[in-house]
Scaffold this active site. Sequence first.
Site, PDB file in Angstrom:
ATOM      1  N   GLY A 187      12.032  31.518   0.030  1.00 14.88           N
ATOM      2  CA  GLY A 187      11.707  32.899   0.386  1.00 14.88           C
ATOM      3  C   GLY A 187      12.009  33.936  -0.669  1.00 14.88           C
ATOM      4  O   GLY A 187      12.898  33.770  -1.459  1.00 14.88           O
ATOM      5  N   SER A 188      11.266  35.021  -0.686  1.00 13.79           N
ATOM      6  CA  SER A 188      11.474  36.200  -1.522  1.00 13.79           C
ATOM      7  C   SER A 188      10.157  36.881  -1.828  1.00 13.79           C
ATOM      8  O   SER A 188       9.258  36.893  -1.001  1.00 13.79           O
ATOM      9  CB  SER A 188      12.245  35.879  -2.784  1.00 13.79           C
TER      10      SER A 188
END
Length: 219
Positions: A187-188
């Site tokens: 994630g990001s």
Amino acid sequence: MIRLHTEGKTILFRALLILAVINVAVFLLFTNEWVENIVLIVSIVIYALVLQFFRNPKRYHQVDNNQVIAPCDGKVVVIEEIDEQEYFKDRRIQISIFMSPLNVHVNRYPISGLVKYAKYHPGAYLVAWHPKSSLLNERTSVVVENPEGTPVMYKQIAGALARRIIMYAKEGAKVLQGTDSGFIKFGSRVDIILPLDANVLVKVGDKARGGEQILAELK
């Protein structure tokens, strides 16, 4: 057949080993068939989620030096003018793409050309949509200059779940649009920094498709 990214092979092997040990232990310690079946089903679901996270689908795009393609899958969450102070030190357009844990997490070069700048910045792990995450979080900054002499920056930015950013770019290297530029584990987001006169072709809320979708045209 699922095509896997090389960054996930070690993690997938370890996950398979751990889940196998857990299931064998449950089989030996419990005589309840329901417990055994539940643990097996949960293990399969967990492994399937990890497996899909590291998938690396082939994407097809005809290289165009005047087009900027999406460097990752995800949702366009920001399109705005910013004061870019790390490299350009002037006003630029920023497009931010948020990647959820369900998205493909391969990062790809948005344009072809020469890598003029590549730097890793250690930092915090604010949620990826936090306004200051692009300045405070663990991140990388890469500038690629196309054959026409127009530079484009992209940033890999860690989120609350991400704990490792992989950057392949090296200063002085020639890179090809759409090929792998790195990976962010769990994630990001990715920011793309463009000249003010770039013609942006997406809007906030659009779903980006890394390696294929055209984000903007350069002048």
